[in-house]
Design an enzyme around this catalytic site. Structure first.
Site, short mmCIF file in Angstrom:
data_model
loop_
_atom_site.label_atom_id
_atom_site.label_comp_id
_atom_site.label_asym_id
_atom_site.label_seq_id
_atom_site.Cartn_x
_atom_site.Cartn_y
_atom_site.Cartn_z
N TRP A 172 0.89 -1.16 0.00
CA TRP A 172 0.00 0.00 0.00
C TRP A 172 0.93 1.21 0.00
O TRP A 172 1.48 1.60 1.03
CB TRP A 172 -0.89 0.01 1.24
CG TRP A 172 -1.97 -1.04 1.21
CD1 TRP A 172 -2.43 -1.73 0.13
CD2 TRP A 172 -2.74 -1.50 2.34
NE1 TRP A 172 -3.43 -2.58 0.49
CE2 TRP A 172 -3.65 -2.47 1.84
CE3 TRP A 172 -2.76 -1.19 3.69
CZ2 TRP A 172 -4.55 -3.13 2.66
CZ3 TRP A 172 -3.66 -1.85 4.52
CH2 TRP A 172 -4.55 -2.80 4.00
N PRO A 173 1.17 1.80 -1.17
CA PRO A 173 2.32 2.70 -1.37
C PRO A 173 2.17 4.11 -0.79
O PRO A 173 1.99 5.09 -1.53
CB PRO A 173 2.43 2.73 -2.90
CG PRO A 173 1.02 2.56 -3.37
CD PRO A 173 0.39 1.59 -2.40
N CYS A 174 2.30 4.23 0.51
CA CYS A 174 2.20 5.54 1.15
C CYS A 174 3.37 6.45 0.77
O CYS A 174 3.28 7.67 0.96
CB CYS A 174 2.09 5.40 2.66
SG CYS A 174 3.36 4.36 3.42
N HIS A 175 4.45 5.88 0.19
CA HIS A 175 5.56 6.73 -0.24
C HIS A 175 5.16 7.62 -1.41
O HIS A 175 5.84 8.61 -1.70
CB HIS A 175 6.78 5.87 -0.62
CG HIS A 175 6.55 4.97 -1.78
ND1 HIS A 175 5.98 3.72 -1.64
CD2 HIS A 175 6.80 5.11 -3.11
CE1 HIS A 175 5.90 3.13 -2.83
NE2 HIS A 175 6.38 3.96 -3.74
N ARG A 176 4.04 7.32 -2.07
CA ARG A 176 3.57 8.12 -3.21
C ARG A 176 2.70 9.30 -2.78
O ARG A 176 2.19 10.03 -3.63
CB ARG A 176 2.80 7.23 -4.19
CG ARG A 176 3.66 6.14 -4.80
CD ARG A 176 2.85 5.18 -5.67
NE ARG A 176 3.69 4.02 -6.02
CZ ARG A 176 3.20 2.84 -6.40
NH1 ARG A 176 1.89 2.65 -6.48
NH2 ARG A 176 4.03 1.84 -6.69
#
Length: 204
Positions: A172-176
């Protein structure tokens, strides 16, 4: 004989973990893996991947949190999932997750299809965290945009908190997710890891 002892202990530990999984006596299995952004701790239940921790986090604190929130029977997964005896469901999830995360960090994979256990993604935070999967590889969104997409335009700060506590970063790409002014915001894995992930995706 002394030189062989650690290997014997590792084999015994692996066998006991396999037997515990076979008898449905494992709540959480975990393993640690090396990666270009530092060591990762991957944890899974029989249902799916439940947590990804970064090297900068306190591993013991992570395991204690999993024991408290998921279940007390937390065991290290066998080092070789293809060893003697069939691996249990949590170990199989970890093997798949390791392969997919390796592929992602090497630039060979853009999406994940490993089974997930969202047990730690609850309430509004959980809604935010699951929403992150809709931000495509190489794209970014802002905390404000995520809040608006969930019909909670005033919940920008809560979205930031949800990203900071995301149990499944990378998948779940919270870095984006960035601030509205383009600044990085925070990241549980550290800002350098966030920069590297964004740079890797933008270069693909």
């Amino acid at each position: 004989m002394l030189r062989g002892a650690p290997a014997d202990i590792a084999r015994l530990r692996d066998r006991l973990t396999r037997e515990a999984e076979r008898d449905d006596l494992v709540d959480v299995a975990f393993r640690t893996v090396d990666s270009p952004i530092g060591g990762l701790l991957l944890a899974a239940t029989p249902l799916g991947l439940v947590y990804v921790a970064f090297e900068i986090e306190d591993q013991q604190a992570v395991l204690e949190m999993l024991a408290t929130r998921i279940g007390p029977r937390v065991l290290r997964a066998p080092a070789d999932p293809g060893g003697v005896g069939s691996p249990g469901p949590a170990s199989r999830v970890l093997a798949t997750a390791t392969e997919q995360i390796d592929g992602y960090l090497a630039g060979r994979r853009r999406e994940f299809d490993v089974a997930l256990d969202p047990a730690l993604a609850t309430g509004f935070r959980g809604e935010v965290q699951r929403r992150l999967a809709g931000v495509a590889y190489g794209r970014t969104a802002t905390y404000k945009e995520i809040a608006a997409a969930l019909d909670r335009p005033g919940a920008v700060r809560a979205v930031g908190s949800a990203c900071a506590t995301n149990p499944l970063p990378l998948v779940w790409p919270c870095h984006r997710i960035l601030r509205s002014d383009g600044a990085l915001g925070g990241y549980r894995g550290g800002l350098e890891a966030k920069r590297r992930l964004l740079a890797m995706e933008s270069a693909a």
